[in-house]
Structure formats: structure tokens, C-alpha cells
Write a protein that holds these residues in place. Sequence first.
Motif, PDB file in Angstrom:
ATOM      1  N   ASP A 108     -80.736  51.714 -35.565  1.00 52.07           N
ATOM      2  CA  ASP A 108     -81.465  50.820 -34.672  1.00 52.07           C
ATOM      3  C   ASP A 108     -81.531  49.420 -35.280  1.00 52.07           C
ATOM      4  O   ASP A 108     -82.346  49.165 -36.153  1.00 52.07           O
ATOM      5  N   GLN A 109     -80.617  48.552 -34.830  1.00 49.64           N
ATOM      6  CA  GLN A 109     -80.612  47.147 -35.254  1.00 49.64           C
ATOM      7  C   GLN A 109     -80.610  46.979 -36.775  1.00 49.64           C
ATOM      8  O   GLN A 109     -81.277  46.106 -37.315  1.00 49.64           O
ATOM      9  N   GLY A 110     -79.879  47.819 -37.478  1.00 51.68           N
ATOM     10  CA  GLY A 110     -79.777  47.709 -38.934  1.00 51.68           C
ATOM     11  C   GLY A 110     -80.614  48.707 -39.693  1.00 51.68           C
ATOM     12  O   GLY A 110     -80.492  48.844 -40.900  1.00 51.68           O
ATOM     13  N   ASP A 111     -81.493  49.404 -38.993  1.00 51.98           N
ATOM     14  CA  ASP A 111     -82.366  50.387 -39.631  1.00 51.98           C
ATOM     15  C   ASP A 111     -81.949  51.798 -39.241  1.00 51.98           C
ATOM     16  O   ASP A 111     -81.476  52.031 -38.130  1.00 51.98           O
ATOM     17  N   LYS A 141     -78.066  44.108 -41.760  1.00 45.98           N
ATOM     18  CA  LYS A 141     -78.323  43.187 -40.655  1.00 45.98           C
ATOM     19  C   LYS A 141     -77.576  41.861 -40.857  1.00 45.98           C
ATOM     20  O   LYS A 141     -76.972  41.332 -39.917  1.00 45.98           O
ATOM     21  N   LYS A 145     -74.462  40.251 -38.596  1.00 46.22           N
ATOM     22  CA  LYS A 145     -74.572  38.887 -38.057  1.00 46.22           C
ATOM     23  C   LYS A 145     -73.380  38.040 -38.488  1.00 46.22           C
ATOM     24  O   LYS A 145     -72.773  37.334 -37.682  1.00 46.22           O
ATOM     25  N   GLU A 181     -71.853  51.196 -34.240  1.00 46.73           N
ATOM     26  CA  GLU A 181     -72.958  51.016 -33.295  1.00 46.73           C
ATOM     27  C   GLU A 181     -72.969  49.612 -32.689  1.00 46.73           C
ATOM     28  O   GLU A 181     -73.172  49.459 -31.496  1.00 46.73           O
ATOM     29  N   LYS A 182     -72.727  48.603 -33.514  1.00 41.48           N
ATOM     30  CA  LYS A 182     -72.817  47.209 -33.052  1.00 41.48           C
ATOM     31  C   LYS A 182     -71.596  46.778 -32.236  1.00 41.48           C
ATOM     32  O   LYS A 182     -71.725  46.125 -31.202  1.00 41.48           O
TER      33      LYS A 182
END
Length: 192
Positions: A108-111, A141, A145, A181-182
Motif C-alpha cells: 500500500d503506497q510503499g508500505d 517510496k 517516485k 504494484e505501481k
Amino acid sequence: MRKAIKIKTSKIIKEGLKFSQGDNSKLSKILYAEQKGFCAYTDEYIARTDAKDIEHFNPTLKNTNKDNYNNWFLVKHQWNKEKSSKWKNFQPVLHPTDPSFENRISFDQGDYIASNPKDREAKNLIKLLKLDDLILADERKRYLKRKKEEIEKFGCSPQVFFEILIKSDIKQIAYLRAIKEKFKIDIWDLIP
């Protein structure tokens, strides 16, 4: 962290290799090749100068008849060292090869989090391996980016971008599950 893959036709099994107190370089080389050069826990590439260990996921099996290929993973030394004394505090624990691994541990967003807050095995694995480590999560994260910005700068698709990185400098690849995931790319399948 992605689900760890163990190969039924592994040279380790075919040759009946065992972990010994002596030279395990052959075992290490095979695990490195099977893991495509990536740490089983951090999903970071293990470079030539990185300290690495053959990790016994369940340390209570080490030096017993039950210790075998399914218990061995190649990992960066630091993560092996940090896990070694905590095993008994985080039981029961989800095994990295569990078929439901990626359903039980969500990205979830890096976690990394347990998909079900009541899943004690998943929560224990996250704590045991420090998958919830704030510094490592922040690195994931920032990596995502940076890669997003680089993809935009190069003006190519994520697939093409990562294929170029794999061919030119695989050390630039990290966090395989995060990439999946990303960017919706299974890096594992792209690496020869």
C-alpha cells in the motif's frame, strides 16, 4: 517483499546439496541465480560488494535433518542479522513461499500491511522481517517516485524503461513487488 519462489528442479535438490559449517559458496551461487540476484526479504539487488548470507528462514531447523532447500534464502546480511534473535517472539509466522503470500500481505503506497488485520501469521512476518521499517518503506517510496520521474523524462513506457535498466544496469532495479504494484510490470518475468 514478493512471494519467494522455490524451484522443484533446483540444482540444490538434484545434487543433494546441504548447508554445512564450511564452504557454502556453491549453495550461495545457486540461490543467487534462482533469486535472479535479489534479496529474498528486501527485494533489493545484491551487488558484488554487498554482504550476503544464506538465511535459514526457520532458524530452529538449522543443523537438523529438517533443514533443507525450502528453508534457505539468500539475503542481505543486515536483514539476516536483525532477524536472527527475534524468531521465537513472532510465532506463528507466514512462510515466504506460501501460495497466498501476496494476498495476505498487501503493498500500500510503499508500505507492507496484513490484508486482514486478524491474520496473525502475516502480521508476525511483517514484524519479524521489519517489512514495516520506516526507513526501508521511505526508501521504497522515494525509489518509486524517482523511477516515475525518470520514465516521464525519458518519454517511454514503464515496460521499456525497466527493460533498458535490466540490460544496462540491473543494480538500478529494486523493490520488485513495489514496481509490480505501481507500474503493473512483473520485473521477475523480464529478468533473464
